[in-house]
Design a protein around this motif. Structure first.
Motif, PDB file in Angstrom:
ATOM      1  N   UNK A  79     -10.790 -43.371  47.902  1.00 28.34           N
ATOM      2  CA  UNK A  79     -10.387 -43.349  48.980  1.00 28.34           C
ATOM      3  C   UNK A  79      -9.492 -44.436  49.201  1.00 28.34           C
ATOM      4  N   UNK A  80     -10.906 -45.813  48.985  1.00 26.85           N
ATOM      5  CA  UNK A  80      -9.969 -47.525  48.863  1.00 26.85           C
ATOM      6  C   UNK A  80      -8.695 -47.485  48.211  1.00 26.85           C
ATOM      7  N   UNK A  81      -8.539 -47.032  47.167  1.00 28.35           N
ATOM      8  CA  UNK A  81      -7.456 -47.140  46.016  1.00 28.35           C
ATOM      9  C   UNK A  81      -6.859 -45.532  46.812  1.00 28.35           C
ATOM     10  N   UNK A  82      -6.779 -44.460  47.137  1.00 25.40           N
ATOM     11  CA  UNK A  82      -5.775 -44.409  47.573  1.00 25.40           C
ATOM     12  C   UNK A  82      -5.160 -44.843  48.737  1.00 25.40           C
ATOM     13  N   UNK A  83      -5.521 -44.943  49.723  1.00 26.36           N
ATOM     14  CA  UNK A  83      -5.341 -46.187  50.817  1.00 26.36           C
ATOM     15  C   UNK A  83      -4.243 -47.598  50.714  1.00 26.36           C
ATOM     16  N   UNK A  84      -4.634 -48.296  49.435  1.00 29.59           N
ATOM     17  CA  UNK A  84      -4.076 -49.198  49.206  1.00 29.59           C
ATOM     18  C   UNK A  84      -2.621 -49.154  48.094  1.00 29.59           C
ATOM     19  N   UNK A  85      -3.247 -47.515  47.499  1.00 31.27           N
ATOM     20  CA  UNK A  85      -1.845 -47.151  46.911  1.00 31.27           C
ATOM     21  C   UNK A  85      -0.608 -47.032  48.067  1.00 31.27           C
ATOM     22  N   UNK A  86      -1.270 -46.000  48.898  1.00 34.87           N
ATOM     23  CA  UNK A  86      -0.214 -45.351  49.550  1.00 34.87           C
ATOM     24  C   UNK A  86       0.590 -46.304  50.514  1.00 34.87           C
ATOM     25  N   UNK A  87      -0.259 -47.481  51.224  1.00 36.48           N
ATOM     26  CA  UNK A  87       0.557 -48.812  52.122  1.00 36.48           C
ATOM     27  C   UNK A  87       0.677 -48.961  51.592  1.00 36.48           C
ATOM     28  N   UNK A  88       0.586 -49.909  49.847  1.00 43.32           N
ATOM     29  CA  UNK A  88       1.957 -50.701  48.617  1.00 43.32           C
ATOM     30  C   UNK A  88       2.704 -49.492  48.697  1.00 43.32           C
ATOM     31  N   UNK A  89       3.024 -48.263  48.250  1.00 42.14           N
ATOM     32  CA  UNK A  89       4.156 -47.520  48.536  1.00 42.14           C
ATOM     33  C   UNK A  89       5.146 -47.505  49.918  1.00 42.14           C
ATOM     34  N   UNK A  90       4.123 -47.143  50.465  1.00 39.26           N
ATOM     35  CA  UNK A  90       5.088 -47.954  52.116  1.00 39.26           C
ATOM     36  C   UNK A  90       5.209 -48.433  52.135  1.00 39.26           C
ATOM     37  N   UNK A  91       5.259 -50.136  52.184  1.00 37.50           N
ATOM     38  CA  UNK A  91       5.544 -51.359  51.761  1.00 37.50           C
ATOM     39  C   UNK A  91       7.453 -51.429  51.163  1.00 37.50           C
ATOM     40  N   UNK A  92       6.237 -50.758  50.364  1.00 38.80           N
ATOM     41  CA  UNK A  92       7.603 -51.114  48.711  1.00 38.80           C
ATOM     42  C   UNK A  92       9.012 -50.633  48.938  1.00 38.80           C
ATOM     43  N   UNK A  93       8.773 -48.728  49.928  1.00 35.19           N
ATOM     44  CA  UNK A  93       9.935 -48.069  50.051  1.00 35.19           C
ATOM     45  C   UNK A  93      10.226 -48.419  51.757  1.00 35.19           C
ATOM     46  N   UNK A  94      10.123 -49.201  51.929  1.00 38.36           N
ATOM     47  CA  UNK A  94      11.186 -49.672  53.420  1.00 38.36           C
ATOM     48  C   UNK A  94      12.000 -50.149  53.586  1.00 38.36           C
ATOM     49  N   UNK A  95      13.224 -50.507  52.507  1.00 33.64           N
ATOM     50  CA  UNK A  95      13.894 -51.028  52.217  1.00 33.64           C
ATOM     51  C   UNK A  95      14.898 -49.079  52.114  1.00 33.64           C
ATOM     52  N   UNK A  96      14.460 -48.498  51.818  1.00 34.62           N
ATOM     53  CA  UNK A  96      15.356 -47.278  51.711  1.00 34.62           C
ATOM     54  C   UNK A  96      14.615 -46.354  52.761  1.00 34.62           C
ATOM     55  N   UNK A  97      13.582 -47.272  53.701  1.00 29.37           N
ATOM     56  CA  UNK A  97      14.333 -45.941  54.701  1.00 29.37           C
ATOM     57  C   UNK A  97      14.682 -46.719  55.993  1.00 29.37           C
ATOM     58  N   UNK A  98      14.864 -47.723  56.468  1.00 30.67           N
ATOM     59  CA  UNK A  98      16.227 -48.959  56.529  1.00 30.67           C
ATOM     60  C   UNK A  98      17.290 -48.469  56.134  1.00 30.67           C
ATOM     61  N   UNK A  99      17.672 -48.159  55.041  1.00 30.35           N
ATOM     62  CA  UNK A  99      19.005 -47.595  54.935  1.00 30.35           C
ATOM     63  C   UNK A  99      19.322 -46.227  55.021  1.00 30.35           C
ATOM     64  N   UNK A 100      18.385 -45.600  55.289  1.00 34.11           N
ATOM     65  CA  UNK A 100      18.890 -44.171  55.816  1.00 34.11           C
ATOM     66  C   UNK A 100      18.784 -44.370  57.628  1.00 34.11           C
ATOM     67  N   UNK A 101      18.183 -44.976  58.039  1.00 41.69           N
ATOM     68  CA  UNK A 101      18.420 -45.258  59.567  1.00 41.69           C
ATOM     69  C   UNK A 101      19.278 -45.544  59.683  1.00 41.69           C
ATOM     70  N   UNK A 102      19.949 -46.996  58.876  1.00 45.78           N
ATOM     71  CA  UNK A 102      21.391 -47.388  59.050  1.00 45.78           C
ATOM     72  C   UNK A 102      22.672 -46.293  58.924  1.00 45.78           C
TER      73      UNK A 102
END
Length: 119
Positions: free
Chosen positions: A57-80
């Protein structure tokens, strides 16, 4: 196809997890102090299967959080892009409204044109 594949893979994995949980019910000591074996500064006594599940569970949380953070630029681009699309659509609608107000409607005629050669 996905559903069948998930059943084919899911049932053996679930059986393996159940077997590991039943076979490893005795408590183990989880310690974060490598120097003091008798009195570590932090230790938890729990069944081994609980430690394994907590680690997964801890590995899934860390992996999900890091994926969410690394995809932030794409979410920002989509919002713009969505904001730009909304702006362009409102400009289009405004331009259409202004065009319809400026040009008078063209009257339709129901007359048949005269023949080119008299009969």
């Amino acid at each position: 196809m996905k559903r069948i594949l998930s059943w084919i893979l899911g049932i053996p994995v679930a059986l393996f997890v159940i077997v590991v949980a039943v076979a490893n019910r005795r408590p183990v000591v989880f310690s974060l102090d490598p120097f003091e074996m008798e009195r570590p500064w932090f230790s938890v006594e729990m069944p081994l299967y609980a430690l394994l599940v907590a680690t997964i569970i801890l590995g899934m949380l860390i992996g999900g959080t890091s994926a969410w953070i690394s995809q932030g630029k794409w979410r920002r681009e989509a919002r713009l892009r969505r904001q730009e699309v909304r702006r362009l659509e409102s400009e289009r609608d405004l331009s259409r409204a202004q065009t319809q107000q400026q040009t008078p409607p063209v009257p339709r005629t129901t007359q048949v044109p005269a023949p080119l050669h008299p009969v």
